[in-house]
Write a protein that holds these residues in place. Structure first.
Motif, PDB file in Angstrom:
ATOM      1  N   GLY A  86       0.809  -1.211   0.000  1.00 15.97           N
ATOM      2  CA  GLY A  86       0.000   0.000   0.000  1.00 15.97           C
ATOM      3  C   GLY A  86       0.836   1.252   0.000  1.00 15.97           C
ATOM      4  N   ARG A  87       0.617   2.102   1.022  1.00 16.78           N
ATOM      5  CA  ARG A  87       1.340   3.369   1.117  1.00 16.78           C
ATOM      6  C   ARG A  87       2.522   3.287   2.079  1.00 16.78           C
ATOM      7  NH1 ARG A  87      -0.790   8.303  -0.507  1.00 16.78           N
ATOM      8  NH2 ARG A  87      -2.552   8.071  -1.935  1.00 16.78           N
ATOM      9  N   ALA A  88       3.116   2.132   2.183  1.00 18.38           N
ATOM     10  CA  ALA A  88       4.277   1.952   3.063  1.00 18.38           C
ATOM     11  C   ALA A  88       5.325   1.106   2.361  1.00 18.38           C
ATOM     12  CB  ALA A  88       3.853   1.299   4.375  1.00 18.38           C
ATOM     13  N   ALA A  89       6.581   1.410   2.614  1.00 14.62           N
ATOM     14  CA  ALA A  89       7.701   0.661   2.039  1.00 14.62           C
ATOM     15  C   ALA A  89       8.793   0.540   3.083  1.00 14.62           C
ATOM     16  CB  ALA A  89       8.235   1.356   0.788  1.00 14.62           C
ATOM     17  N   ILE A  90       9.622  -0.478   2.931  1.00 12.35           N
ATOM     18  CA  ILE A  90      10.760  -0.667   3.836  1.00 12.35           C
ATOM     19  C   ILE A  90      12.061  -0.486   3.063  1.00 12.35           C
ATOM     20  CG2 ILE A  90       9.556  -2.121   5.496  1.00 12.35           C
ATOM     21  CD1 ILE A  90      10.715  -4.573   4.073  1.00 12.35           C
ATOM     22  N   ALA A  91      13.125  -0.181   3.810  1.00 13.30           N
ATOM     23  CA  ALA A  91      14.436   0.055   3.195  1.00 13.30           C
ATOM     24  C   ALA A  91      15.520  -0.246   4.223  1.00 13.30           C
ATOM     25  CB  ALA A  91      14.546   1.503   2.711  1.00 13.30           C
ATOM     26  N   GLY A  92      16.733  -0.474   3.740  1.00 17.29           N
ATOM     27  CA  GLY A  92      17.866  -0.708   4.624  1.00 17.29           C
ATOM     28  C   GLY A  92      17.750  -2.027   5.363  1.00 17.29           C
ATOM     29  N   ASP A  93      18.217  -2.045   6.619  1.00 17.11           N
ATOM     30  CA  ASP A  93      18.208  -3.284   7.398  1.00 17.11           C
ATOM     31  C   ASP A  93      16.801  -3.819   7.629  1.00 17.11           C
ATOM     32  OD1 ASP A  93      20.920  -3.172   7.536  1.00 17.11           O
ATOM     33  OD2 ASP A  93      21.051  -2.689   9.677  1.00 17.11           O
ATOM     34  N   ALA A  94      15.791  -2.992   7.531  1.00 22.04           N
ATOM     35  CA  ALA A  94      14.419  -3.488   7.645  1.00 22.04           C
ATOM     36  C   ALA A  94      14.078  -4.411   6.484  1.00 22.04           C
ATOM     37  CB  ALA A  94      13.436  -2.318   7.682  1.00 22.04           C
ATOM     38  N   ALA A  95      14.807  -4.271   5.371  1.00 19.50           N
ATOM     39  CA  ALA A  95      14.520  -5.057   4.161  1.00 19.50           C
ATOM     40  C   ALA A  95      15.528  -6.161   3.913  1.00 19.50           C
ATOM     41  CB  ALA A  95      14.475  -4.125   2.946  1.00 19.50           C
ATOM     42  N   HIS A  96      16.756  -5.998   4.366  1.00 15.63           N
ATOM     43  CA  HIS A  96      17.783  -7.019   4.122  1.00 15.63           C
ATOM     44  C   HIS A  96      18.919  -6.861   5.117  1.00 15.63           C
ATOM     45  CE1 HIS A  96      20.064  -3.757   2.154  1.00 15.63           C
ATOM     46  NE2 HIS A  96      18.934  -3.462   1.552  1.00 15.63           N
ATOM     47  N   ILE A  97      19.444  -7.984   5.596  1.00 18.93           N
ATOM     48  CA  ILE A  97      20.621  -7.977   6.461  1.00 18.93           C
ATOM     49  C   ILE A  97      21.562  -9.067   5.972  1.00 18.93           C
ATOM     50  CG2 ILE A  97      19.601  -6.944   8.505  1.00 18.93           C
ATOM     51  CD1 ILE A  97      19.066  -9.712   9.596  1.00 18.93           C
ATOM     52  N   ASN A  98      22.859  -8.861   6.147  1.00 19.52           N
ATOM     53  CA  ASN A  98      23.841  -9.788   5.594  1.00 19.52           C
ATOM     54  C   ASN A  98      25.138  -9.701   6.379  1.00 19.52           C
ATOM     55  OD1 ASN A  98      23.768  -7.108   3.829  1.00 19.52           O
ATOM     56  ND2 ASN A  98      25.894  -7.805   3.941  1.00 19.52           N
ATOM     57  N   ASN A  99      26.037 -10.647   6.131  1.00 15.87           N
ATOM     58  CA  ASN A  99      27.336 -10.578   6.795  1.00 15.87           C
ATOM     59  C   ASN A  99      28.149  -9.416   6.220  1.00 15.87           C
ATOM     60  OD1 ASN A  99      29.647 -11.366   4.964  1.00 15.87           O
ATOM     61  ND2 ASN A  99      28.433 -13.222   4.674  1.00 15.87           N
ATOM     62  N   PRO A 100      29.134  -8.912   6.970  1.00 18.80           N
ATOM     63  CA  PRO A 100      29.840  -7.697   6.562  1.00 18.80           C
ATOM     64  C   PRO A 100      31.003  -7.922   5.595  1.00 18.80           C
ATOM     65  CG  PRO A 100      30.604  -8.367   8.722  1.00 18.80           C
ATOM     66  CD  PRO A 100      29.513  -9.331   8.346  1.00 18.80           C
ATOM     67  N   LEU A 101      31.194  -9.151   5.106  1.00 22.05           N
ATOM     68  CA  LEU A 101      32.341  -9.430   4.249  1.00 22.05           C
ATOM     69  C   LEU A 101      32.098  -8.899   2.840  1.00 22.05           C
ATOM     70  CD1 LEU A 101      33.132 -13.062   5.453  1.00 22.05           C
ATOM     71  CD2 LEU A 101      34.065 -10.893   6.269  1.00 22.05           C
ATOM     72  N   GLY A 102      32.551  -7.693   2.615  1.00 20.84           N
ATOM     73  CA  GLY A 102      32.330  -7.008   1.350  1.00 20.84           C
ATOM     74  C   GLY A 102      31.743  -5.623   1.549  1.00 20.84           C
ATOM     75  N   GLY A 103      31.292  -5.347   2.761  1.00 19.56           N
ATOM     76  CA  GLY A 103      30.807  -4.007   3.079  1.00 19.56           C
ATOM     77  C   GLY A 103      29.579  -3.587   2.288  1.00 19.56           C
ATOM     78  N   MET A 104      28.629  -4.495   2.101  1.00 19.53           N
ATOM     79  CA  MET A 104      27.497  -4.199   1.223  1.00 19.53           C
ATOM     80  C   MET A 104      26.213  -3.835   1.951  1.00 19.53           C
ATOM     81  SD  MET A 104      27.875  -6.848  -1.938  1.00 19.53           S
ATOM     82  CE  MET A 104      29.160  -6.586  -3.169  1.00 19.53           C
ATOM     83  N   GLY A 105      26.117  -4.090   3.249  1.00 22.23           N
ATOM     84  CA  GLY A 105      24.864  -3.889   3.950  1.00 22.23           C
ATOM     85  C   GLY A 105      24.428  -2.436   4.007  1.00 22.23           C
ATOM     86  N   MET A 106      25.239  -1.570   4.617  1.00 22.27           N
ATOM     87  CA  MET A 106      24.898  -0.155   4.700  1.00 22.27           C
ATOM     88  C   MET A 106      24.785   0.455   3.312  1.00 22.27           C
ATOM     89  SD  MET A 106      27.028   3.040   6.337  1.00 22.27           S
ATOM     90  CE  MET A 106      28.383   2.758   5.186  1.00 22.27           C
ATOM     91  N   ASN A 107      25.711   0.091   2.423  1.00 25.33           N
ATOM     92  CA  ASN A 107      25.675   0.641   1.074  1.00 25.33           C
ATOM     93  C   ASN A 107      24.386   0.265   0.364  1.00 25.33           C
ATOM     94  OD1 ASN A 107      28.579   1.833   0.246  1.00 25.33           O
ATOM     95  ND2 ASN A 107      28.864   0.165   1.689  1.00 25.33           N
ATOM     96  N   GLY A 108      23.987  -1.009   0.481  1.00 27.80           N
ATOM     97  CA  GLY A 108      22.736  -1.427  -0.138  1.00 27.80           C
ATOM     98  C   GLY A 108      21.544  -0.683   0.439  1.00 27.80           C
ATOM     99  N   GLY A 109      21.576  -0.402   1.747  1.00 23.54           N
ATOM    100  CA  GLY A 109      20.500   0.346   2.363  1.00 23.54           C
ATOM    101  C   GLY A 109      20.417   1.777   1.856  1.00 23.54           C
ATOM    102  N   ILE A 110      21.557   2.412   1.650  1.00 22.89           N
ATOM    103  CA  ILE A 110      21.570   3.768   1.091  1.00 22.89           C
ATOM    104  C   ILE A 110      21.051   3.744  -0.335  1.00 22.89           C
ATOM    105  CG2 ILE A 110      23.065   5.685   0.392  1.00 22.89           C
ATOM    106  CD1 ILE A 110      24.833   4.952   2.837  1.00 22.89           C
ATOM    107  N   HIS A 111      21.408   2.707  -1.093  1.00 18.68           N
ATOM    108  CA  HIS A 111      20.897   2.585  -2.459  1.00 18.68           C
ATOM    109  C   HIS A 111      19.383   2.408  -2.451  1.00 18.68           C
ATOM    110  CE1 HIS A 111      25.126   0.998  -3.859  1.00 18.68           C
ATOM    111  NE2 HIS A 111      25.170   2.155  -3.211  1.00 18.68           N
ATOM    112  N   ASP A 112      18.861   1.608  -1.496  1.00 15.78           N
ATOM    113  CA  ASP A 112      17.408   1.508  -1.323  1.00 15.78           C
ATOM    114  C   ASP A 112      16.808   2.896  -1.140  1.00 15.78           C
ATOM    115  OD1 ASP A 112      17.638  -1.299  -1.242  1.00 15.78           O
ATOM    116  OD2 ASP A 112      17.457  -1.394   0.941  1.00 15.78           O
ATOM    117  N   ALA A 113      17.400   3.655  -0.224  1.00 15.31           N
ATOM    118  CA  ALA A 113      16.853   4.959   0.148  1.00 15.31           C
ATOM    119  C   ALA A 113      16.808   5.909  -1.041  1.00 15.31           C
ATOM    120  CB  ALA A 113      17.684   5.565   1.281  1.00 15.31           C
ATOM    121  N   VAL A 114      17.883   5.939  -1.811  1.00 10.48           N
ATOM    122  CA  VAL A 114      17.941   6.828  -2.968  1.00 10.48           C
ATOM    123  C   VAL A 114      16.917   6.400  -4.006  1.00 10.48           C
ATOM    124  CG1 VAL A 114      19.400   7.599  -4.875  1.00 10.48           C
ATOM    125  CG2 VAL A 114      20.336   7.477  -2.555  1.00 10.48           C
TER     126      VAL A 114
END
Length: 398
Positions: free
Chosen positions: A278-306
């Motif tokens: 509906g009129r709600a969406a999730i982004a960042g860790d609310a949508a995906h979490i992963n191990n830090p090997l590669g540094g993709m978690g925060m970056n992927g969340g910022i990409h969600d946000a943009v």
């Protein structure tokens, strides 16, 4: 005037809020904590993330406070042999052809300060999202603080309230995946590992048959990540003696290692089955979490946000059709989390924890060949730096 509610003031919530406010859309952000946390979280910014943040005037502020890491490497603990990748080959594809090692809290503070200067932005701390309801025209968020409750109503809601997201749960979105069968310890020290391990890169993934580890250099500290048994006693493994023993095992240091920070946590690989209802969406860790090997978690969340903010701007400012754009956002970002973020980080873990000496040597030889071949190196770094993921998933219109 259009009003967007945002639950959570991590990177995804603050970046989406700043983009919307600057596009003339009123935003009201809520954070469960009394202030922005400054504990050890993500510390790697990839090139396309910095490109995005540059558009908000934040990238150069982070570069000033962080450490440019032009190279990273895969290393064998027993031999010291390494495959080193130079991100300089990304020159011309990005304004920032390096990994930036900079603590996450430096971004959230800078984004918060930028939002506080925006007349269309309201920020409130200490209020946790608990539930929501919505109809065809609006969404109402329930909030709680110290026994008090209240509601706020807006035209849209972004749930950026972390891995335990109340927004995700209220929307009935499944969060599928698994938890790794070990705990991970992170400790930080000002001792310079590069002076002790010849040829060490600022970011190094070290494979070993007994105990792998990761070293990441920031401006002031080196962060060390070490796996421990699932049933390890937290009081023991966070003790000075235990951490000292592990660091001395990596590189002997006369006089002992000062420990600036230490923490222990469990690591999950999970992705939401959909990102919008509906009129709600999730982004960042609310949508995906992963191990830090590669540094993709925060970056992927910022990409969600943009991605999400650009689509909401198209809807609320430019009159685009909401349902189609939100379905596009959900499909794009879900597929990227599955194909790039979760898959790539899990493959990295399989490489670093390989116990068989022959397979470990074969992995390192393969990586050295890739690093030495210009075309293969570029393809590898495009994927590891998330440039391919951005190219595939950041168009606004379906």
């Amino acid at each position: 005037m259009t009003r967007v509610l945002i639950a959570g003031m991590g990177p995804a919530g603050l970046v989406s809020g700043l983009m919307l406010a600057r596009a003339g859309i009123e935003v009201h952000l809520f954070e469960a904590e009394a202030e922005l946390p400054t504990d050890l979280r993500a510390s790697t910014f990839h090139p396309p993330t910095l490109d995005m943040l540059a558009g908000l005037g934040l990238a150069d502020l982070l570069v000033e406070q962080g450490l440019k890491a032009p190279t990273y490497q895969w290393r064998d603990r027993a031999s010291g042999d390494a495959a080193t990748f130079d991100l300089g080959c990304l020159e011309g594809l990005t304004g920032y052809p390096f990994r930036l090692q900079c603590e996450q809290w430096k971004l959230t503070r800078a984004a918060r300060d930028a939002l506080l200067a925006e007349p269309l932005a309201t920020l409130e701390f200490g209020w946790a999202a608990t539930d929501l309801r919505q109809d065809a025209q609006s969404v109402t968020l329930s909030l709680a603080r110290d026994g008090q409750t209240r509601t706020e109503t807006g035209d849209f809601l972004i749930g950026a309230d972390g891995a335990s997201s109340a927004v995700r749960r209220a929307l009935g979105i499944a969060f599928e995946g698994f938890t790794y069968p070990e705990q991970w310890v992170v400790a930080s020290t000002p001792v310079d590992f590069a002076s002790k391990l010849p040829g060490l890169a600022p970011v190094t993934y070290t494979a070993d048959s007994e105990e792998w580890y990761v070293l990441l250099q920031t401006r002031d500290l080196w962060r060390v990540l070490i796996p421990v048994d699932d049933d390890a006693d937290p009081e023991v493994i966070l003790s000075d003696d235990w951490i000292e023993g592990k660091l001395q095992g990596i590189a002997p240091h006369e006089g002992g290692y000062p420990i600036a920070h230490r923490t222990i946590y469990r690591v999950h690989q999970r992705v939401a089955d959909r990102y919008c209802v509906g009129r709600a969406a999730i982004a960042g860790d609310a949508a995906h979490i992963n191990n830090p090997l590669g540094g993709m978690g925060m970056n992927g969340g910022i990409h969600d946000a943009v991605n999400l903010a650009e689509k909401l701007i198209a809807v609320f400012r430019d009159g685009a059709e909401m349902d189609a754009l939100l379905a596009h956002y959900s499909a794009q970002r879900h597929d990227i989390a599955e194909e790039y973020v979760l898959t790539h980080t899990h493959q990295n873990k399989q490489v670093i924890e390989e116990k068989d000496p022959a397979r470990r040597a074969a992995n390192l030889d393969r990586l050295k060949r890739v690093a030495a071949n210009p075309a293969e190196r570029l393809a590898y770094l495009r994927k590891g730096a998330m440039l391919d993921a951005v190219d595939k998933s950041m168009d606004v219109m379906p």
